[in-house]
Structures are given as C-alpha cells and as structure tokens.
Enzyme design. Structure first.
Site, PDB file in Angstrom:
ATOM      1  N   ASP A 112       0.795  -1.230   0.000  1.00  0.00           N
ATOM      2  CA  ASP A 112       0.000   0.000   0.000  1.00  0.00           C
ATOM      3  C   ASP A 112       0.831   1.285   0.000  1.00  0.00           C
ATOM      4  O   ASP A 112       0.373   2.329   0.476  1.00  0.00           O
ATOM      5  CB  ASP A 112      -0.993  -0.017   1.163  1.00  0.00           C
ATOM      6  N   ASP A 134      -7.172  -4.179  -4.971  1.00  0.00           N
ATOM      7  CA  ASP A 134      -6.859  -2.851  -4.415  1.00  0.00           C
ATOM      8  C   ASP A 134      -5.552  -2.292  -4.976  1.00  0.00           C
ATOM      9  O   ASP A 134      -5.360  -1.075  -5.043  1.00  0.00           O
ATOM     10  CB  ASP A 134      -6.723  -2.912  -2.884  1.00  0.00           C
ATOM     11  N   GLY A 177      -8.699 -17.937  -6.975  1.00  0.00           N
ATOM     12  CA  GLY A 177      -9.165 -16.701  -6.355  1.00  0.00           C
ATOM     13  C   GLY A 177      -9.626 -16.958  -4.932  1.00  0.00           C
ATOM     14  O   GLY A 177     -10.058 -18.072  -4.593  1.00  0.00           O
ATOM     15  N   THR A 210     -11.310 -14.654  -1.346  1.00  0.00           N
ATOM     16  CA  THR A 210     -11.644 -13.338  -0.794  1.00  0.00           C
ATOM     17  C   THR A 210     -10.909 -13.099   0.524  1.00  0.00           C
ATOM     18  O   THR A 210     -10.393 -14.035   1.139  1.00  0.00           O
ATOM     19  CB  THR A 210     -13.161 -13.167  -0.602  1.00  0.00           C
ATOM     20  N   ARG A 252     -16.137  -2.915  -2.454  1.00  0.00           N
ATOM     21  CA  ARG A 252     -15.041  -1.946  -2.564  1.00  0.00           C
ATOM     22  C   ARG A 252     -13.970  -2.420  -3.549  1.00  0.00           C
ATOM     23  O   ARG A 252     -13.346  -1.615  -4.239  1.00  0.00           O
ATOM     24  CB  ARG A 252     -14.436  -1.619  -1.200  1.00  0.00           C
ATOM     25  N   TRP A 283     -12.368  -0.296  -6.504  1.00  0.00           N
ATOM     26  CA  TRP A 283     -10.930  -0.127  -6.805  1.00  0.00           C
ATOM     27  C   TRP A 283     -10.666  -0.527  -8.257  1.00  0.00           C
ATOM     28  O   TRP A 283      -9.798   0.048  -8.915  1.00  0.00           O
ATOM     29  CB  TRP A 283     -10.059  -0.980  -5.880  1.00  0.00           C
ATOM     30  N   SER A 296     -14.308  -4.187   7.218  1.00  0.00           N
ATOM     31  CA  SER A 296     -14.303  -5.622   6.935  1.00  0.00           C
ATOM     32  C   SER A 296     -15.424  -6.302   7.710  1.00  0.00           C
ATOM     33  O   SER A 296     -15.297  -6.523   8.912  1.00  0.00           O
ATOM     34  CB  SER A 296     -12.950  -6.226   7.323  1.00  0.00           C
TER      35      SER A 296
HETATM   36  N1  GLY Z   1      -7.268  -1.596   0.646  1.00  0.00           N
HETATM   37  C1  GLY Z   1      -7.932  -2.116   1.762  1.00  0.00           C
HETATM   38  C2  GLY Z   1      -9.384  -1.840   1.785  1.00  0.00           C
HETATM   39  O1  GLY Z   1      -9.955  -1.328   0.837  1.00  0.00           O
HETATM   40  O2  GLY Z   1      -9.980  -2.132   2.808  1.00  0.00           O
END
Ligand code: GLY
Length: 380
Positions: free
Chosen positions: A96, A157, A215, A217, A229, A233, A347
């Site tokens: 990040d 992301d 894949g 999650t 989200r 992104w 989350s």
């Molecule tokens: N990049 C982490 C999130 O969107 O929670």
C-alpha cells in the site's frame, strides 16, 4: 453538464467537508485519524496504517478548494512524518505504498513542485518494487515474500498503488517501474476480473512458474462473490491504468467492471458491502465503496471520448451517488463526530469498522466532490 442545483449541492458538501477538516487540524497536526471511527469519531493515532495518506490527501483537496496557510503548515508537518516512516520503514511490508505516498508526496509535488516530495515518492516506489515477483509478473500484496499463505497473492486494491510506479517512472525515466506496473495491471485484468465483469478480491499466482492458481476473498462475503469496494478499486484503477498506458483494452475492462457495479446498485445508488446481495438487502451499505466508485466513474468518464454515450452515463451515475450520499449518509447533526460519511464498512467478515466513518470513504467523497466542482490535478 452540471446544473445550478447540483453545483449548489456540491458547494454545500465541499463547505461541510472543509469545515470538518479545518476543525480537526490541531488534533491531527502530527498524528492522523484512525483508519475507521468508533461511534463516528476518529481517534488520533500515529502514522503506521495503510490509510494515513488519506488525511494528507484531504488536506491537499481542502487547500485546493480554499487555500489556507494553516492547512499548508499541517501538510508540511505531516510530510516530515511520512519521510520518517519511509526512512525507518515503519510498517511498510505491504503493497500500500501508493495509497500512502500518492495523496501525500505526489500530491505535494504536483501542487507545489516540491522536489523533496518528489524524491520521497521515488523512495516509496523503490520500497514497493521489492514486492514485485518477476516470474508471476505481479506485486505481492501482503506478508513476507516467503510466506506460503501470502506468496504470489495479488489483490484488486493494488490497482490504486500502481500510479506511484507510473509517476516515478515518468519523473526518473526508469522504465523498470513502468514495466512492473504494466505487467501487474495486465495480470489483474486477466485473473482478477471474471467473465461477467465482477472481480475476485484476491488471486494467487505461482511465483516459480507464473501459472494462475485460484481466487480467494479476504473482505468479501465469499470467494466467488464480489466485494463492493474491490469492484470500486477496479473501476478507478483500470481507468487510471488506461490514463498512463493508453492500452484500449484497459479502458474496455474499466467499462465492463463499471457496468457490473452499476447493475448491482440499489435504488438509492449506494451499494451494499458485497455486490452479491443484489439490489434489495438488509445487509449494511458501504458508503466508502460508493465514494470510491463515484470518483472512479468520473475518472473513467474523463478518459472516454465525447462520442461515447457511456461518458455521460458514468458522469450522471457518479453524480447520483454523490447526491444520495449528501442527502442520507453524512455525519451532519451527529454530535461529536469528526468524520464525514456514515455507514462505511472496513471488513464485515472480521466485524471490523462496520457502519462507521472510514478515512478513505471521506477522502474519496471529498475528491469526487472537488473534481465535479472545479478542475483538479489528480494525485493518482
Ligand atoms: N485496501 C484495503 C481496503 O480497501 O480495505
């Protein structure tokens, strides 16, 4: 075309966000807001999280909206902390770096031509490059490169971290940054985007052979669902990828993921935290995903030619999201709140930051407002 009523709404919201930020300057002069709020109030914490660039990003946006010596002074103090974090590599063992150093260092360079900020961004790009896996041609998102649970894992992301590499390539002429970002984006396009236009949150590649694996999650409802989200992104990140690479297939992918997102939004345009819940659910919304999507759709519309009918469709949808957030999802009237948008979700599977303000939701809401209201030099 933005009518007078919409301009008034945008101005009201910009004023509201500006005031919220201005009121917090003393508290977040060196410390930053926590990633998410508790009962709609952000705590002041040290700069250690992936989200800390959103505060400097908001300061830059605020300064572009209404220039203030006090805001610039806080930006300078914050940038000193960002430089220290980089020099001492404080919690930077993840991908990040773009979320951290684009809305801080790149923003400062693009708005003030600050050469130290430019160097900081390049230094951050160097740290990000260490996570590039040449066989798999991806940047590993999380964990040690040798960790079998994380090895070869890319996540959607990361599309938003790549502009830091494109920027660094442009200002240094070093094509290694450009090539790594391009390779990663093409892998994301091929393996993170499903045939129906939805996305995996994360996808594993074999780092020895470069073969695709599976894949999975992390923050979505299930491996085969579509985390809202993540989809946001994807919209924003592929549109940005097109801006840098001018690869027409990336623009097509951005449209496909945007169409999927739009098709899953409920009547008030603010998505649930996972798009698999459809358009009528009792699950929580995620206003942060809606805010990211609004700015992403505006970016995508900006890349499209005037002859493309989708250009105005995306612009209008973004404005509908903004209008809905403004009318029903702000902290106006909530005593003690120092956030901007209610009902964000960090989350849900971990029950972390559910129905709270989120620093990135606030940032992208402010960004979407500002770029709809006046011209804006992107930090991405
Ligand atoms: N990049 C982490 C999130 O969107 O929670």
């Amino acid at each position: 075309m933005i009518n007078k009523m919409t301009r008034e709404l945008l101005k009201d919201e910009l004023d509201f966000a500006y005031e919220r930020i201005f009121e917090s300057l003393d508290e977040f002069e060196v410390l930053v807001p926590s990633a998410v709020s508790t009962d709609y109030h952000y705590a002041a914490v040290e700069n250690r999280d992936w989200t800390d660039g959103f505060w400097t990003g908001m300061l830059h946006l605020a300064n572009e909206y209404r220039n203030s010596a006090k805001i610039q002074m806080v930006i300078s103090k914050q940038l000193t902390v960002f430089q220290k974090r980089l020099d001492h590599e404080i919690v930077l063992n993840h991908h990040d770096l773009g979320f951290l150093y684009s809305p801080s260092a790149v923003a400062e360079y693009r708005t003030n031509f600050d050469q130290d900020a430019k160097q900081m961004a390049i230094q951050a790009a160097e740290v990000l490059m260490r996570r590039y896996q040449p066989q798999a041609k991806i940047i590993q998102a999380w964990g040690e490169l040798s960790d079998p649970d994380q090895q070869g894992r890319m996540i959607i992301d990361c599309n938003m971290n790549l502009p830091l590499l494109f920027f660094s390539s442009q200002v240094t002429g070093n094509l290694a940054y450009y090539q790594a970002a391009k390779n990663h984006l093409k892998r994301a396009q091929k393996f993170l985007v499903r045939h129906d236009g939805s996305t995996y949150h994360t996808f594993y590649m074999d780092t020895k052979t470069g073969a695709p694996r599976f894949g999975r999650t992390a923050q979505g409802y299930s491996d085969e669902s579509c985390w809202a989200r993540g989809q946001s992104w994807a919209i924003y990140g592929f549109a940005l990828g097109y801006r840098y690479l001018k690869d027409a297939s990336l623009l097509e992918t951005a449209k496909v993921v945007a169409d999927y997102f739009i098709s899953k939004c409920p009547a008030d345009f603010v998505c649930y935290w996972d798009l698999s819940f459809g358009t009528d659910s009792s699950e929580e919304r995620d206003t942060s995903a809606a805010a990211v999507a609004a700015s992403g759709l505006l970016e995508l519309a900006q890349q499209l030619p005037v002859t493309d009918p989708k250009k105005s469709q995306y612009e209008n949808f973004a404005l509908e999201i903004i209008r809905s957030l403004a009318q029903n999802y702000t902290t106006r009237g909530i005593a003690g709140s120092n956030g901007i948008l209610t009902q964000g979700v960090y989350s849900k599977p971990e029950n972390n930051g559910v129905d709270e303000c989120t620093t990135w939701g606030d940032y992208f809401y402010f960004e979407a407002l500002l770029r709809s209201y006046q011209s804006w030099l992107s930090y991405w």
